[in-house]
Design a protein around this motif. Structure first.
Motif, PDB file in Angstrom:
ATOM      1  N   LYS A  12      -5.728   9.324   1.584  1.00 10.61           N
ATOM      2  CA  LYS A  12      -6.750  10.052   0.824  1.00 10.61           C
ATOM      3  C   LYS A  12      -7.041   9.320  -0.479  1.00 10.61           C
ATOM      4  CE  LYS A  12      -5.571  14.165  -0.562  1.00 10.61           C
ATOM      5  NZ  LYS A  12      -4.800  15.379  -0.313  1.00 10.61           N
ATOM      6  N   GLY A  14      -5.649   6.124  -1.446  1.00  9.82           N
ATOM      7  CA  GLY A  14      -5.783   4.666  -1.257  1.00  9.82           C
ATOM      8  C   GLY A  14      -7.189   4.289  -0.812  1.00  9.82           C
ATOM      9  N   LEU A  33      -2.570  -3.155   1.753  1.00 11.09           N
ATOM     10  CA  LEU A  33      -1.313  -3.023   2.511  1.00 11.09           C
ATOM     11  C   LEU A  33      -1.323  -1.708   3.273  1.00 11.09           C
ATOM     12  CD1 LEU A  33       1.692  -3.944   3.051  1.00 11.09           C
ATOM     13  CD2 LEU A  33       2.289  -2.337   1.211  1.00 11.09           C
ATOM     14  N   GLY A  34      -1.290  -1.803   4.611  1.00 10.74           N
ATOM     15  CA  GLY A  34      -1.250  -0.599   5.437  1.00 10.74           C
ATOM     16  C   GLY A  34       0.137  -0.379   6.019  1.00 10.74           C
ATOM     17  N   PRO A  36       2.967  -0.543   8.524  1.00  8.85           N
ATOM     18  CA  PRO A  36       3.237  -1.511   9.601  1.00  8.85           C
ATOM     19  C   PRO A  36       3.100  -0.829  10.961  1.00  8.85           C
ATOM     20  CG  PRO A  36       4.962  -1.606   7.923  1.00  8.85           C
ATOM     21  CD  PRO A  36       4.086  -0.436   7.566  1.00  8.85           C
ATOM     22  N   ALA A  38       0.370   0.257  12.306  1.00  8.29           N
ATOM     23  CA  ALA A  38      -0.830   1.112  12.416  1.00  8.29           C
ATOM     24  C   ALA A  38      -1.953   0.329  13.098  1.00  8.29           C
ATOM     25  CB  ALA A  38      -1.270   1.572  11.033  1.00  8.29           C
ATOM     26  N   TYR A  40      -4.949  -0.031  12.409  1.00  6.15           N
ATOM     27  CA  TYR A  40      -5.946  -0.672  11.538  1.00  6.15           C
ATOM     28  C   TYR A  40      -5.433  -1.959  10.889  1.00  6.15           C
ATOM     29  CZ  TYR A  40      -3.195   2.028   8.170  1.00  6.15           C
ATOM     30  OH  TYR A  40      -2.154   2.569   7.446  1.00  6.15           O
ATOM     31  N   SER A  68       0.972   6.123  -2.381  1.00  5.79           N
ATOM     32  CA  SER A  68       1.292   6.234  -0.951  1.00  5.79           C
ATOM     33  C   SER A  68       2.389   7.276  -0.732  1.00  5.79           C
ATOM     34  CB  SER A  68       1.658   4.858  -0.382  1.00  5.79           C
ATOM     35  OG  SER A  68       2.776   4.295  -1.068  1.00  5.79           O
ATOM     36  N   THR A  69       3.550   6.824  -0.339  1.00 12.27           N
ATOM     37  CA  THR A  69       4.681   7.729  -0.101  1.00 12.27           C
ATOM     38  C   THR A  69       5.863   7.238  -0.936  1.00 12.27           C
ATOM     39  OG1 THR A  69       5.516   6.371   1.692  1.00 12.27           O
ATOM     40  CG2 THR A  69       3.967   8.124   2.303  1.00 12.27           C
ATOM     41  N   GLY A  90       1.007   5.586  -8.541  1.00 10.42           N
ATOM     42  CA  GLY A  90       0.530   6.959  -8.727  1.00 10.42           C
ATOM     43  C   GLY A  90       1.191   7.950  -7.798  1.00 10.42           C
ATOM     44  N   THR A  91       2.110   7.450  -6.980  1.00 19.68           N
ATOM     45  CA  THR A  91       2.820   8.343  -6.051  1.00 19.68           C
ATOM     46  C   THR A  91       3.660   9.342  -6.856  1.00 19.68           C
ATOM     47  OG1 THR A  91       2.921   6.488  -4.527  1.00 19.68           O
ATOM     48  CG2 THR A  91       4.387   8.336  -4.047  1.00 19.68           C
ATOM     49  N   SER A 115       1.486   9.980 -12.890  1.00 19.90           N
ATOM     50  CA  SER A 115       1.358  11.041 -11.891  1.00 19.90           C
ATOM     51  C   SER A 115      -0.040  11.598 -11.836  1.00 19.90           C
ATOM     52  CB  SER A 115       2.323  12.189 -12.216  1.00 19.90           C
ATOM     53  OG  SER A 115       3.645  11.761 -12.010  1.00 19.90           O
ATOM     54  N   THR A 117      -4.030  10.152 -12.879  1.00 24.04           N
ATOM     55  CA  THR A 117      -4.861   9.116 -13.499  1.00 24.04           C
ATOM     56  C   THR A 117      -6.235   9.645 -13.919  1.00 24.04           C
ATOM     57  OG1 THR A 117      -5.323   8.396 -11.232  1.00 24.04           O
ATOM     58  CG2 THR A 117      -3.739   7.089 -12.479  1.00 24.04           C
ATOM     59  N   LYS A 151       0.497  18.853   0.787  1.00 27.25           N
ATOM     60  CA  LYS A 151       1.184  18.122  -0.300  1.00 27.25           C
ATOM     61  C   LYS A 151       2.691  18.262  -0.148  1.00 27.25           C
ATOM     62  CE  LYS A 151       1.371  17.415  -5.297  1.00 27.25           C
ATOM     63  NZ  LYS A 151       1.475  15.953  -5.178  1.00 27.25           N
ATOM     64  N   PHE A 215      -9.315  10.702  -9.890  1.00 29.41           N
ATOM     65  CA  PHE A 215      -8.036   9.964  -9.887  1.00 29.41           C
ATOM     66  C   PHE A 215      -8.266   8.489  -9.504  1.00 29.41           C
ATOM     67  CE2 PHE A 215      -7.119  14.350  -8.233  1.00 29.41           C
ATOM     68  CZ  PHE A 215      -6.676  14.872  -9.436  1.00 29.41           C
TER      69      PHE A 215
HETATM   70  N1  LIG Z   1      -1.535   9.769  -9.758  1.00 26.15           N
HETATM   71  C1  LIG Z   1      -2.568  10.499  -9.352  1.00 26.15           C
HETATM   72  O1  LIG Z   1      -3.550  10.706 -10.078  1.00 26.15           O
HETATM   73  C2  LIG Z   1      -2.555  11.050  -7.974  1.00 26.15           C
HETATM   74  C3  LIG Z   1      -1.425  10.923  -7.220  1.00 26.15           C
HETATM   75  N2  LIG Z   1      -1.401  11.359  -5.941  1.00 26.15           N
HETATM   76  C4  LIG Z   1      -0.179  11.084  -5.196  1.00 26.15           C
HETATM   77  O2  LIG Z   1      -0.428   9.946  -4.371  1.00 26.15           O
HETATM   78  C5  LIG Z   1       0.377  10.015  -3.204  1.00 26.15           C
HETATM   79  C6  LIG Z   1      -0.509   9.840  -1.973  1.00 26.15           C
HETATM   80  O3  LIG Z   1      -1.362  10.935  -1.865  1.00 26.15           O
HETATM   81  P1  LIG Z   1      -2.490  11.028  -0.717  1.00 26.15           P
HETATM   82  O4  LIG Z   1      -3.358   9.839  -0.753  1.00 26.15           O
HETATM   83  O5  LIG Z   1      -3.074  12.376  -0.860  1.00 26.15           O
HETATM   84  O6  LIG Z   1      -1.563  10.975   0.600  1.00 26.15           O
HETATM   85  P2  LIG Z   1      -1.942  10.577   2.086  1.00 26.15           P
HETATM   86  O7  LIG Z   1      -0.955  11.278   2.957  1.00 26.15           O
HETATM   87  O8  LIG Z   1      -3.408  10.783   2.340  1.00 26.15           O
HETATM   88  O9  LIG Z   1      -1.669   9.015   2.127  1.00 26.15           O
HETATM   89  C7  LIG Z   1      -0.400   8.434   2.229  1.00 26.15           C
HETATM   90  C8  LIG Z   1      -0.658   7.056   2.762  1.00 26.15           C
HETATM   91  O10 LIG Z   1       0.522   6.268   2.690  1.00 26.15           O
HETATM   92  C9  LIG Z   1       0.434   5.342   3.745  1.00 26.15           C
HETATM   93  N3  LIG Z   1       1.708   4.719   4.055  1.00 26.15           N
HETATM   94  C10 LIG Z   1       2.837   5.304   4.517  1.00 26.15           C
HETATM   95  N4  LIG Z   1       3.802   4.378   4.706  1.00 26.15           N
HETATM   96  C11 LIG Z   1       3.245   3.179   4.365  1.00 26.15           C
HETATM   97  C12 LIG Z   1       3.727   1.839   4.363  1.00 26.15           C
HETATM   98  N5  LIG Z   1       4.988   1.539   4.736  1.00 26.15           N
HETATM   99  N6  LIG Z   1       2.886   0.850   3.976  1.00 26.15           N
HETATM  100  C13 LIG Z   1       1.635   1.145   3.573  1.00 26.15           C
HETATM  101  N7  LIG Z   1       1.104   2.384   3.565  1.00 26.15           N
HETATM  102  C14 LIG Z   1       1.910   3.398   3.947  1.00 26.15           C
HETATM  103  C15 LIG Z   1      -0.063   6.189   4.915  1.00 26.15           C
HETATM  104  O11 LIG Z   1      -0.588   5.340   5.928  1.00 26.15           O
HETATM  105  P3  LIG Z   1      -1.270   5.922   7.287  1.00 26.15           P
HETATM  106  O12 LIG Z   1      -2.636   6.388   6.845  1.00 26.15           O
HETATM  107  O13 LIG Z   1      -1.321   4.780   8.192  1.00 26.15           O
HETATM  108  O14 LIG Z   1      -0.378   7.042   7.739  1.00 26.15           O
HETATM  109  C16 LIG Z   1      -1.119   7.038   4.228  1.00 26.15           C
HETATM  110  O15 LIG Z   1      -2.399   6.429   4.300  1.00 26.15           O
HETATM  111  C17 LIG Z   1       1.099  11.371  -3.271  1.00 26.15           C
HETATM  112  O16 LIG Z   1       2.388  11.164  -3.784  1.00 26.15           O
HETATM  113  C18 LIG Z   1       0.252  12.171  -4.262  1.00 26.15           C
HETATM  114  O17 LIG Z   1       0.980  13.175  -4.923  1.00 26.15           O
HETATM  115  C19 LIG Z   1      -2.485  11.945  -5.365  1.00 26.15           C
HETATM  116  C20 LIG Z   1      -3.632  12.121  -6.075  1.00 26.15           C
HETATM  117  C21 LIG Z   1      -3.761  11.691  -7.448  1.00 26.15           C
END
Ligand SMILES: NC(=O)C1=CN([C@@H]2O[C@H](COP(=O)(O)OP(=O)(O)OC[C@H]3O[C@@H](n4cnc5c(N)ncnc54)[C@H](OP(=O)(O)O)[C@@H]3O)[C@@H](O)[C@H]2O)C=CC1
Ligand SMILES: O=C(O)C1=N[C@H](C(=O)O)C[C@H](O)C1
Length: 246
Positions: A12, A14, A33-34, A36, A38, A40, A68-69, A90-91, A115, A117, A151, A215
């Motif tokens: 969402k 990224g 970086l996606g 591994p 996947a 895409y 990401s995560t 930003g995770t 946390s 942006t 979330k 963000f």
């Molecule tokens: N700082 C800020 O302002 C904000 C922070 N956040 C935080 O950002 C984080 C992500 O949120 P959100 O985008 O909603 O989450 P999503 O679940 O939409 O995205 C997580 C992404 O991480 C990817 N991912 C998982 N493992 C890997 C890996 N090994 N290599 C590369 N990519 C990987 C997933 O890939 P795949 O799609 O292939 O599964 C997925 O696209 C959360 O911690 C959230 O709290 C969110 C909004 C604003």
């Protein structure tokens, strides 16, 4: 121009950051970086090639932007340290030990842990510091964060950061003087309300994000801010300071 690698190009956040960054003259998106394995991996998104292996592409960038995560972000952090690259992370949802690892990394690389942006949320944080200083001891302070049902973490990273900054400004304990509440339901987009509750009166201050673009824009502003920065710990407060003349 800052050369960036953006993680989670299908996530969402990224995906929005990649789209926004690819259109900004101040940023050169060197890769994505996606996850591994996947389907895409190897394709192009917004004209940017997606790799499944950061080690293969990290030398092409100055800075990684990672939303990401927790698991992936820890791996990205270690790669950035090993290669001397900057990181905007930003995770949210890290343990105290993991947060300590980010702080340690800032001794050797340019590091921004943020946390939230959004420009407005970071302005809100300054307003809340004033409120907490003026009202501490006179009322209860509560933070309610509302997000969508998917979330993973609660309280939100933003709630914790707002609590920490109010506590620091008003010499309070973020753990015992501020109470946190979280609602996870449906598709609610990021909403934070801080309550200063007295007797016979109450202040409520709310930030509502209608979508996630605020963000993504802030992440790109942060990347521009990081250009040429040496090792150290940077915050969104530093990014907005120039604009607010704080
Ligand atoms: N700082 C800020 O302002 C904000 C922070 N956040 C935080 O950002 C984080 C992500 O949120 P959100 O985008 O909603 O989450 P999503 O679940 O939409 O995205 C997580 C992404 O991480 C990817 N991912 C998982 N493992 C890997 C890996 N090994 N290599 C590369 N990519 C990987 C997933 O890939 P795949 O799609 O292939 O599964 C997925 O696209 C959360 O911690 C959230 O709290 C969110 C909004 C604003
Ligand atoms: O997961 C989200 O959506 C968001 N996460 C961040 C947080 O945990 O504070 C920032 C914003 O609230 C959106």
């Amino acid at each position: 121009m800052v050369k960036v690698i953006i993680t989670a190009p299908k996530g969402k956040m990224g995906s929005l950051i990649l789209k926004e960054a690819a259109g900004r003259p101040s940023l050169d998106v060197a890769g994505a970086l996606g996850r591994p394995g996947a389907d895409y991996i190897g394709t192009e998104i917004c004209g940017v090639k997606v790799s499944g292996d950061l080690e293969q592409i990290i030398d092409q960038c100055d800075l990684v932007i990672d939303f990401s995560t927790v698991e992936n972000s820890m791996a990205v952090l270690r790669s950035c340290v090993a290669h001397g690259k900057g990181l905007i992370c930003g995770t949210t949802g890290f343990t105290d030990e993991q947060e300590a690892e980010f702080r340690k990394a800032a001794e050797t690389i340019p590091m921004m842990r943020a946390s939230n942006t959004s420009y407005m949320v970071n302005v809100l944080s300054k307003m809340l510091e004033l409120g907490a200083r003026a009202l501490s001891g006179l009322c209860d302070i509560d933070i309610l964060d509302m997000h969508d049902r998917k979330k993973k973490d609660a309280p939100s990273g933003t709630a914790k950061e707002l609590g920490d900054s109010m506590a620091k400004a008003a010499r309070l304990s973020p753990e015992t003087d501020i109470t946190y509440h979280s609602l996870r339901a449906g598709d609610i987009s990021s909403t934070h309300t801080v309550f200063f509750t007295g007797f016979g009166e109450r202040i409520e201050v709310t930030h509502r994000a209608y979508n996630w673009e605020c963000f993504a824009n802030g992440a790109c502003e942060a990347a521009r801010f990081m250009e040429g920065k040496g090792p150290g710990s940077y915050t969104m407060s530093d990014v907005i300071a120039g604009e607010m003349a704080l």
